[in-house]
Design a protein around this motif. Sequence first.
Motif, short mmCIF file in Angstrom:
data_model
loop_
_atom_site.label_atom_id
_atom_site.label_comp_id
_atom_site.label_asym_id
_atom_site.label_seq_id
_atom_site.Cartn_x
_atom_site.Cartn_y
_atom_site.Cartn_z
N TYR A 194 56.51 80.21 -25.55
CA TYR A 194 55.54 81.30 -25.65
C TYR A 194 56.10 82.32 -26.63
N GLU A 220 52.54 77.39 -26.64
CA GLU A 220 51.32 77.63 -25.87
C GLU A 220 50.91 79.09 -26.00
N GLU A 221 49.61 79.33 -25.93
CA GLU A 221 49.09 80.69 -25.96
C GLU A 221 49.50 81.41 -24.68
N SER A 245 50.24 83.82 -32.35
CA SER A 245 50.80 84.09 -31.04
C SER A 245 51.24 85.52 -30.84
N ASN A 303 46.23 90.58 -28.13
CA ASN A 303 45.51 89.64 -27.32
C ASN A 303 44.21 90.25 -26.84
#
Length: 461
Positions: A222, A372-373, A452, A456
């Motif tokens: 991550y 992974e997000e 990433s 968000n």
Amino acid sequence: MAQTFEDFKLNRQILNAIDDAGYTQPTPIQEKAIGPILSGQDIMGVAQTGTGKTAAYVLPMLMKLKYAQGVDPRALILAPTRELAMQIEENIKIFAKYTDLRTVVLYGGLGPKTQIAELEKGCDIIVASPGRFLDLYLAGNINTKYLQFLVMDEADKMMDMGFIGSIHRILEVVPRKRQNLLFSATMGDLVHKIAGDFLKFPTVIEVAPQATPAQTVTQILYNVPNLKTKLNLLQHLLKNDEEFHRLIIFCKTKNVADNIFSYCERRYGTSSVRVIHANKGQNTRINSINAFKEGEVRILVATDVAARGLDVTNVSHVINFDVPIVIEDYVHRIGRTGRAYNTGTAITFCNPAETYFIKKIEKLIRQDIPIEEIPEGVFIEETPYNERQEIAKEIDIQKRKENPEFKGAFHDKKASNTKDTKKTKPGKQAKESKESFKERTAAAKKALSKGSFQGNKRGKR
Ligand code: AMP
């Protein structure tokens, strides 16, 4: 190739002990190493913890030593840490239980009195950290004249920890005629050098390509912009206590480990978490490891040195709260899960300054760690001014390492950082980070371009 332990023609006492331990089939390193060791060859084994390498050398060694003899040791096993030394001793106890072979374990961190008293009773095998062994040898407590076996376990870690001087001294005081075994998860220059000094025409045994993580481990990366978001992500993952039922959280410093420990203690209660690092007393560390092993606590927070060689099975997850700076430690850390035939997951949290080490790790393990997000519902925090400065500084240092001509972007950025930090919202801040990281580091660039580190949009609480 041997399919069963019976095929090695081990004696009945050892076969019964193997049976009791519940091992039905040799692991690949055991298949490859036991025969050559029984026939007296020197061995260089490239294998990580979790492959069954301890039994691979302990079983044939016990077979050759057979039964107690005299008072002086006939086998010496060197290991980098107390924990690993104790685990090796535990393995020996399991397999030697139907023999009268005696083992003494020697390590630093506590007074030598009890260890000296143990030596005086007589022993066949010594498991020791190099420093303590040498101290007791120099004090006249050990006679090395009858040593026939010399084993170096986790040779790479011994090199990292600066034991090369002690090891050379030890090589000077052991008999020339002996069998030598060296095991290492990675094969750096220093390990090659010590192997050259130490082994005679060794049989090289490699169970997986160098530094390949065990295939039973699923890896996840991550990209997380800052410390607070790392904590949010940790909290989010740990909500799933059915899946994350037994986990080790690795931190790069004692300080971070203590902070994570207090954080987990507050959230999940004192009885569900322990911490081990070099400043913890020997007994506290042993108690913590045992409590974790026995399933009394769910979470073990650890630093790399404290966790080396830790043998705990059924760990569901390893969480790298920080990316290890000694990149070989990545392989060791994630080797705590997916041991023997179990499967496990290793999750790494990586901030923009740590991308540099991830690139190096990926090169070492010859694979990309799947990104992974950050999951839905994890709040992406704004990076505080001080942390942004720290990250920018670190990236500058990395750039300079790669290119001594690099003048450094950190100081140029300082003024503009000061102006706007307070006003920025998570999304905006992250976007600005994106710009500056892009300029500064090619390594961070890739991660950023995957989006990433972006603000968000889902990151509302
Ligand atoms: P090691 O790589 O020596 O640290 O061993 C890793 C784990 O595998 C330990 O928990 C051992 O007890 C276990 N193990 C070693 N050999 C076998 C085997 N042949 N069958 C099942 N488990 C094993």
